[in-house]
Design an enzyme around this catalytic site. Structure first.
Site, PDB file in Angstrom:
ATOM      1  N   LYS A 164      18.573  -5.439   1.980  1.00 22.47           N
ATOM      2  CA  LYS A 164      18.063  -4.269   1.251  1.00 22.47           C
ATOM      3  C   LYS A 164      18.682  -3.021   1.863  1.00 22.47           C
ATOM      4  CE  LYS A 164      13.750  -1.890   0.129  1.00 22.47           C
ATOM      5  NZ  LYS A 164      12.279  -1.969   0.136  1.00 22.47           N
ATOM      6  N   LYS A 172      19.343  -5.955  -2.896  1.00 25.95           N
ATOM      7  CA  LYS A 172      18.711  -4.810  -3.540  1.00 25.95           C
ATOM      8  C   LYS A 172      19.301  -3.523  -2.996  1.00 25.95           C
ATOM      9  CE  LYS A 172      14.389  -2.427  -3.806  1.00 25.95           C
ATOM     10  NZ  LYS A 172      13.139  -2.185  -3.192  1.00 25.95           N
TER      11      LYS A 172
HETATM   12  C1  PBG Z   1       8.896  -0.963  -0.884  1.00 23.75           C
HETATM   13  C2  PBG Z   1       9.803  -1.126  -2.042  1.00 23.75           C
HETATM   14  C3  PBG Z   1      10.699  -0.182  -2.608  1.00 23.75           C
HETATM   15  C4  PBG Z   1      11.224  -0.791  -3.753  1.00 23.75           C
HETATM   16  C5  PBG Z   1      10.666  -2.065  -3.850  1.00 23.75           C
HETATM   17  N1  PBG Z   1       9.819  -2.260  -2.764  1.00 23.75           N
HETATM   18  C6  PBG Z   1      10.994   1.211  -2.254  1.00 23.75           C
HETATM   19  C7  PBG Z   1      11.642   1.580  -1.002  1.00 23.75           C
HETATM   20  O1  PBG Z   1      12.075   0.740  -0.210  1.00 23.75           O
HETATM   21  O2  PBG Z   1      11.710   2.779  -0.783  1.00 23.75           O
HETATM   22  C8  PBG Z   1      12.215  -0.150  -4.690  1.00 23.75           C
HETATM   23  C9  PBG Z   1      12.166  -0.624  -6.097  1.00 23.75           C
HETATM   24  C10 PBG Z   1      12.849   0.244  -7.088  1.00 23.75           C
HETATM   25  O3  PBG Z   1      13.479   1.276  -6.777  1.00 23.75           O
HETATM   26  O4  PBG Z   1      12.761  -0.116  -8.270  1.00 23.75           O
HETATM   27  N2  PBG Z   1       9.440  -1.240   0.359  1.00 23.75           N
HETATM   28 ZN    ZN Z   2       8.223  -0.393   2.152  1.00 18.46          ZN
END
Ligand code: PBG
Ligand code: ZN
Length: 326
Positions: free
Chosen positions: A195, A248
């Protein structure tokens, strides 16, 4: 002599026969944002047209609509009434996510319910765990203990799959151990294994009310520039016992999707994130692109790159188009 590629492109039936990648409603997981309080609450998010915060009863009705479209998989995010420094709502048997899991599974035993496992929606500082003593960054190992507890809370509420998204080192080992000790040996973990610290999450932080109150997430989420580290992150989660890996965001990282596909035999998910959705939505509304076609081409690209699962806000619209084309 040269090769006549067009020979196989002229007849539409032959084009169909030779189509290598096909999308199906079985590929999709649809995100739901559940807000504590009024069970009938429903509010559209300005930056993400078509995406709503919902109360629990509204989410239950939404599942009827999803099933009618052939969509049976959702991932839940919670927006609690009260946030604090540790994210207590997420550790409580009657927090918003635990309540939502129980209510949705009771009304829809045939829905496959995944829960996003993180603390950023539940902490008053908006970071993905507890802060260290200097309040500079997230304390990795202290957060691991809470992730284990949070996973068991979700498991007891009846969730079908846990999806940890906080990018803490060792999170899969910690969660797997906690789940196994509590008897949930068969509960799968889909790790947000690779991520990136991405500006594409912007609109999500509106809908999930989870923007960090100071700093950013670069001390735990990955540097978008690093390809080798991206593979190592996912392979490490495989070693720790993740059942499904994830990349992601999706769109700007399809090289990473393919790299991981080629380096692991585990199933692989992509998260087609909020900013990616918002770009297509707003470009479509402005008449700049053919929204439906660009959406399907984008989703197809994820699958062709190697994704088995696509987590996407487009799932309902794509399901409608897939139905029409059958
Ligand atoms: C929480 C999380 C996030 C997303 C999914 N789980 C946000 C982040 O890490 O700031 C992002 C999903 C999206 O942008 O559609 N950790
Ligand atoms: Zn988070």
């Amino acid at each position: 002599m040269f090769k006549r590629f067009r020979r196989t492109r002229i007849n539409p039936k032959l084009r169909e026969l030779l189509t290598q990648t096909r999308l199906s409603t079985d590929d999709f997981i649809y995100p739901l944002f559940i807000k504590a309080g009024d069970p009938d609450y429903k509010k559209e998010i300005a930056s993400m047209p078509g995406v709503y915060q919902m109360g629990i009863d509204e989410a239950i009705r939404e599942c009827d609509a999803l099933k009618a479209l052939g969509l049976y998989s959702i991932i839940l995010f919670g927006i609690p009434e009260v946030k604090d420094s540790v994210g207590s709502d997420a550790l409580c048997e009657h927090g918003i996510i635990a309540d939502s899991i129980r209510a949705i599974k009771a009304a829809h035993p045939d829905m496959f319910v995944t829960s996003d496992l993180c603390f950023c929606e539940y902490t008053d500082h908006g970071h993905c765990g507890i802060l260290d003593l200097e309040h500079e960054t997230v304390d990795n190992d202290a957060t691991l203990k809470n992730l284990g507890k949070q996973a068991v809370v979700h498991a007891r509420a009846g969730v079908d799959m846990i999806a940890p998204s906080g990018m803490m080192d060792g999170m899969i080992t910690a969660i797997r151990t906690a789940l196994d000790q509590a008897g949930f040996i068969n509960l799968p973990i889909m790790s947000y294994s690779t991520k990136f610290a991405s500006a594409y999450y912007g609109p999500f932080r509106d809908v999930a009310e989870s923007a960090p109150s100071f700093g950013d997430r670069r001390s735990y989420q990955m540097n978008p520039a690093n390809r080798d580290e991206a593979i190592l992150e996912s392979l490490e989660d495989e070693k720790e016992g993740a059942d499904i890996l994830m990349v992601k965001p999706a769109l700007a990282y399809l090289d990473i999707v393919r790299d991981i596909r080629n380096n692991s035999r585990l199933p692989l998910a992509v998260y087609n994130v909020s900013g990616e959705y918002a770009m297509l939505k707003h470009a479509g509304a402005a008449g700049l692109i053919d929204y439906d076609r660009v959406m399907m081409e984008t989703l197809l690209g994820f699958k062709r790159a190697g994704a088995d699962i696509i987590i996407t806000y487009h799932a309902k619209e794509a399901a409608v188009l897939l139905k029409g084309s059958q």
